[in-house]
Design a protein around this motif. Structure first.
Motif, PDB file in Angstrom:
ATOM      1  N   LEU A 190      32.674   1.686 -35.604  1.00  0.00           N
ATOM      2  CA  LEU A 190      32.965   1.121 -34.280  1.00  0.00           C
ATOM      3  C   LEU A 190      32.876  -0.402 -34.290  1.00  0.00           C
ATOM      4  N   ARG A 191      31.846  -0.905 -34.955  1.00  0.00           N
ATOM      5  CA  ARG A 191      31.694  -2.380 -35.021  1.00  0.00           C
ATOM      6  C   ARG A 191      32.860  -3.019 -35.763  1.00  0.00           C
ATOM      7  N   GLU A 192      33.251  -2.379 -36.874  1.00  0.00           N
ATOM      8  CA  GLU A 192      34.334  -2.930 -37.688  1.00  0.00           C
ATOM      9  C   GLU A 192      35.660  -2.916 -36.921  1.00  0.00           C
ATOM     10  N   LEU A 193      35.927  -1.817 -36.229  1.00  0.00           N
ATOM     11  CA  LEU A 193      37.173  -1.713 -35.456  1.00  0.00           C
ATOM     12  C   LEU A 193      37.254  -2.847 -34.436  1.00  0.00           C
ATOM     13  N   LYS A 194      36.138  -3.110 -33.799  1.00  0.00           N
ATOM     14  CA  LYS A 194      36.105  -4.172 -32.804  1.00  0.00           C
ATOM     15  C   LYS A 194      36.343  -5.530 -33.460  1.00  0.00           C
ATOM     16  N   ALA A 195      35.677  -5.746 -34.602  1.00  0.00           N
ATOM     17  CA  ALA A 195      35.797  -7.026 -35.311  1.00  0.00           C
ATOM     18  C   ALA A 195      37.236  -7.258 -35.764  1.00  0.00           C
ATOM     19  N   LEU A 196      37.971  -6.188 -36.058  1.00  0.00           N
ATOM     20  CA  LEU A 196      39.355  -6.317 -36.523  1.00  0.00           C
ATOM     21  C   LEU A 196      40.338  -6.575 -35.377  1.00  0.00           C
ATOM     22  N   GLY A 197      39.833  -6.547 -34.142  1.00  0.00           N
ATOM     23  CA  GLY A 197      40.704  -6.862 -33.012  1.00  0.00           C
ATOM     24  C   GLY A 197      41.404  -5.674 -32.399  1.00  0.00           C
ATOM     25  N   TYR A 198      41.006  -4.472 -32.787  1.00  0.00           N
ATOM     26  CA  TYR A 198      41.535  -3.296 -32.082  1.00  0.00           C
ATOM     27  C   TYR A 198      40.964  -3.278 -30.670  1.00  0.00           C
ATOM     28  N   GLN A 199      41.712  -2.729 -29.715  1.00  0.00           N
ATOM     29  CA  GLN A 199      41.109  -2.284 -28.463  1.00  0.00           C
ATOM     30  C   GLN A 199      40.438  -0.961 -28.830  1.00  0.00           C
ATOM     31  N   VAL A 200      39.147  -0.871 -28.586  1.00  0.00           N
ATOM     32  CA  VAL A 200      38.368   0.247 -29.116  1.00  0.00           C
ATOM     33  C   VAL A 200      37.885   1.173 -28.003  1.00  0.00           C
ATOM     34  N   GLY A 201      37.957   2.459 -28.285  1.00  0.00           N
ATOM     35  CA  GLY A 201      37.422   3.458 -27.362  1.00  0.00           C
ATOM     36  C   GLY A 201      36.281   4.221 -28.007  1.00  0.00           C
ATOM     37  N   CYS A 202      35.155   4.315 -27.307  1.00  0.00           N
ATOM     38  CA  CYS A 202      34.080   5.193 -27.757  1.00  0.00           C
ATOM     39  C   CYS A 202      33.966   6.310 -26.714  1.00  0.00           C
ATOM     40  N   GLY A 203      32.927   7.109 -26.790  1.00  0.00           N
ATOM     41  CA  GLY A 203      32.781   8.162 -25.789  1.00  0.00           C
ATOM     42  C   GLY A 203      31.920   9.298 -26.285  1.00  0.00           C
ATOM     43  N   PHE A 204      31.715  10.265 -25.408  1.00  0.00           N
ATOM     44  CA  PHE A 204      30.813  11.368 -25.732  1.00  0.00           C
ATOM     45  C   PHE A 204      31.182  12.596 -24.897  1.00  0.00           C
ATOM     46  N   MET A 205      30.606  13.715 -25.292  1.00  0.00           N
ATOM     47  CA  MET A 205      30.802  14.954 -24.532  1.00  0.00           C
ATOM     48  C   MET A 205      29.663  15.088 -23.528  1.00  0.00           C
ATOM     49  N   VAL A 206      29.988  15.534 -22.336  1.00  0.00           N
ATOM     50  CA  VAL A 206      28.978  15.731 -21.303  1.00  0.00           C
ATOM     51  C   VAL A 206      28.499  17.180 -21.394  1.00  0.00           C
ATOM     52  N   GLY A 207      27.200  17.343 -21.589  1.00  0.00           N
ATOM     53  CA  GLY A 207      26.662  18.695 -21.713  1.00  0.00           C
ATOM     54  C   GLY A 207      26.710  19.218 -23.131  1.00  0.00           C
ATOM     55  N   SER A 208      26.758  18.333 -24.126  1.00  0.00           N
ATOM     56  CA  SER A 208      26.731  18.816 -25.509  1.00  0.00           C
ATOM     57  C   SER A 208      25.355  19.431 -25.780  1.00  0.00           C
ATOM     58  N   PRO A 209      25.297  20.369 -26.724  1.00  0.00           N
ATOM     59  CA  PRO A 209      24.023  21.030 -27.013  1.00  0.00           C
ATOM     60  C   PRO A 209      22.913  20.020 -27.318  1.00  0.00           C
ATOM     61  N   HIS A 210      21.743  20.276 -26.809  1.00  0.00           N
ATOM     62  CA  HIS A 210      20.537  19.446 -26.985  1.00  0.00           C
ATOM     63  C   HIS A 210      20.596  18.111 -26.249  1.00  0.00           C
ATOM     64  N   GLN A 211      21.627  17.914 -25.454  1.00  0.00           N
ATOM     65  CA  GLN A 211      21.697  16.661 -24.689  1.00  0.00           C
ATOM     66  C   GLN A 211      20.825  16.793 -23.438  1.00  0.00           C
ATOM     67  N   THR A 212      20.019  15.767 -23.188  1.00  0.00           N
ATOM     68  CA  THR A 212      19.237  15.724 -21.950  1.00  0.00           C
ATOM     69  C   THR A 212      19.572  14.402 -21.253  1.00  0.00           C
ATOM     70  N   THR A 213      18.924  14.180 -20.132  1.00  0.00           N
ATOM     71  CA  THR A 213      19.137  12.923 -19.408  1.00  0.00           C
ATOM     72  C   THR A 213      18.855  11.706 -20.287  1.00  0.00           C
ATOM     73  N   ARG A 214      17.838  11.839 -21.152  1.00  0.00           N
ATOM     74  CA  ARG A 214      17.509  10.720 -22.048  1.00  0.00           C
ATOM     75  C   ARG A 214      18.693  10.299 -22.916  1.00  0.00           C
ATOM     76  N   GLU A 215      19.372  11.298 -23.477  1.00  0.00           N
ATOM     77  CA  GLU A 215      20.528  10.988 -24.336  1.00  0.00           C
ATOM     78  C   GLU A 215      21.646  10.368 -23.497  1.00  0.00           C
ATOM     79  N   LEU A 216      21.874  10.923 -22.311  1.00  0.00           N
ATOM     80  CA  LEU A 216      22.952  10.373 -21.467  1.00  0.00           C
ATOM     81  C   LEU A 216      22.650   8.930 -21.054  1.00  0.00           C
ATOM     82  N   ALA A 217      21.382   8.663 -20.752  1.00  0.00           N
ATOM     83  CA  ALA A 217      21.006   7.297 -20.364  1.00  0.00           C
ATOM     84  C   ALA A 217      21.227   6.345 -21.546  1.00  0.00           C
ATOM     85  N   ALA A 218      20.922   6.827 -22.745  1.00  0.00           N
ATOM     86  CA  ALA A 218      21.159   6.005 -23.947  1.00  0.00           C
ATOM     87  C   ALA A 218      22.659   5.783 -24.153  1.00  0.00           C
ATOM     88  N   ASP A 219      23.469   6.815 -23.866  1.00  0.00           N
ATOM     89  CA  ASP A 219      24.930   6.656 -23.973  1.00  0.00           C
ATOM     90  C   ASP A 219      25.422   5.570 -23.020  1.00  0.00           C
TER      91      ASP A 219
END
Ligand code: 5AD
Length: 350
Positions: A190-219
């Protein structure tokens, strides 16, 4: 809605940032009233930047062959029941031709980590698309590659790259992926893509196994700090042939709530109402747009392979999900006050 939640929403609107603990409070303390307030604020800031415009991206699923074994994913290498396919250059160019005629000005080539798509093969395809359609953006979503590879693809003309971070917690990352994959490598990409000048998209799944509020807040904190141009989030949906078959799906409600929060963190972001959101609720895409999303990515893949790109069960691939139905999609967006446009839809540069 409590006064605490109202105050957090006010501060989020003002500062576009909260602490990790505050993001957690905002998630845990949510109710219908908070969701409506967040969505109204998200809609207002989105309208300031983009008006009522919704951008479309033609999604071409170029291969479901993947060397990875992500525990949640239906095209993981150890799923022997997955019927594998790959599109070659001519198939892809045919998809673009059809997409261009339908009004698409961004082509997203997404696929598993398939060794067939070497830098030579991929740069040739990117160059061919850019030569034929110089007014179009090319987005790649081909997983983790080396720095040199990302550089060559960028040089060949790729404008954007989607690579979900999946989770901002290294411990959670390790529970979703096999040992040979690492959070550190994801971040390096992700860092490299940004450094190369791409418009970059990250993201995550909502409700993935073992995800709690803590993980979502970190996201949310990660998204705030990394400041990507695009953020793709959608509900986790179990696939029967994966180790997470028995886990419950994420919800439309929480996905939409988080879309509003992300819109307020990054008013300029390009946020898709994802296929997964449309797959768990017939009105999912509209709900996503109303919560603050401003992109939809209909499927341009050849009809014959569409069902095979099955990341999760019951993934939408026809109806409004297909690029051929863009006229109907236009109507359903118009019905809620948004306009599908034929434009590249780049991230605003200032
Ligand atoms: N449910 C929802 N989304 C999924 N993805 C993979 N498997 C699933 C699933 N079971 C998402 C991942 C990946 C993107 C291409 O699709 O977040 O990055």
């Amino acid at each position: 809605m409590t006064e605490t939640i109202r105050a957090l929403i006010d501060r989020l609107c003002e500062n576009h940032a909260l602490s990790v603990e505050e993001y957690a409070q905002l998630i845990d303390g949510r109710d219908g009233e908070a969701a409506r307030l967040l969505a109204a604020r998200a809609d207002a800031v989105r309208r300031e930047v983009y008006g009522n415009r919704v951008f479309i991206r033609g999604l071409i699923e170029i291969s479901n062959i993947c060397k990875n074994d992500c525990l949640y994913c239906g095209i993981r290498r150890s799923n022997r029941s997955c019927v594998r396919y790959r599109l070659e250059k001519d198939d892809i160019l045919t998809c673009c031709e059809e997409g261009y005629a339908l009004g698409f000005r961004t082509f997203v080539m997404q696929g598993g980590e398939d060794a067939f798509f070497t830098d030579e093969v991929m740069t040739d395809i990117v160059r061919a698309i850019k030569a034929r359609y110089p007014d179009c953006a090319v987005t790649l979503s081909l997983g983790e590659r080396g720095d040199e590879s990302y550089a060559r693809l960028r040089e060949a003309g790729a404008d954007r790259y989607l690579l979900r971070h999946e989770t901002a917690s290294p411990a959670h990352y390790a529970r979703l992926h096999p040992a040979e994959m690492s959070f550190a490598n994801r971040m390096r990409c992700l860092r490299e893509l940004k450094a190369l000048g791409y418009q970059v998209g990250c993201g995550f799944m909502v409700g993935s196994p073992h995800q709690t509020t803590r993980e979502l807040a970190a996201d949310l904190k990660f998204i705030e700090e990394f400041a990507p141009q695009m953020v793709g989030i959608g509900p986790f949906i179990p696939h029967a042939a994966t180790p997470f078959a028995g886990h419950p799906a994420g919800t439309v409600e929480l996905t939409c709530y988080l879309l509003s929060v992300i819109r307020l963190i990054h008013p300029n972001a390009l946020l898709p109402a994802t296929t997964a959101l449309g797959s768990i609720d017939p009105k999912g895409r509209e709900k996503g747009i109303l919560a603050g999303a401003n992109v939809v990515m209909p499927n341009l893949s050849p009809a014959a392979v569409r069902k095979k790109y099955e990341l999760y069960n019951n993934k939408l691939s026809d109806g409004d999900e297909s690029a051929q139905c863009v006229a109907h999609l236009r109507q359903s967006m118009a019905a809620i006050g948004y306009e599908i446009v034929t434009a590249r839809g780049d991230y605003p540069s200032n």
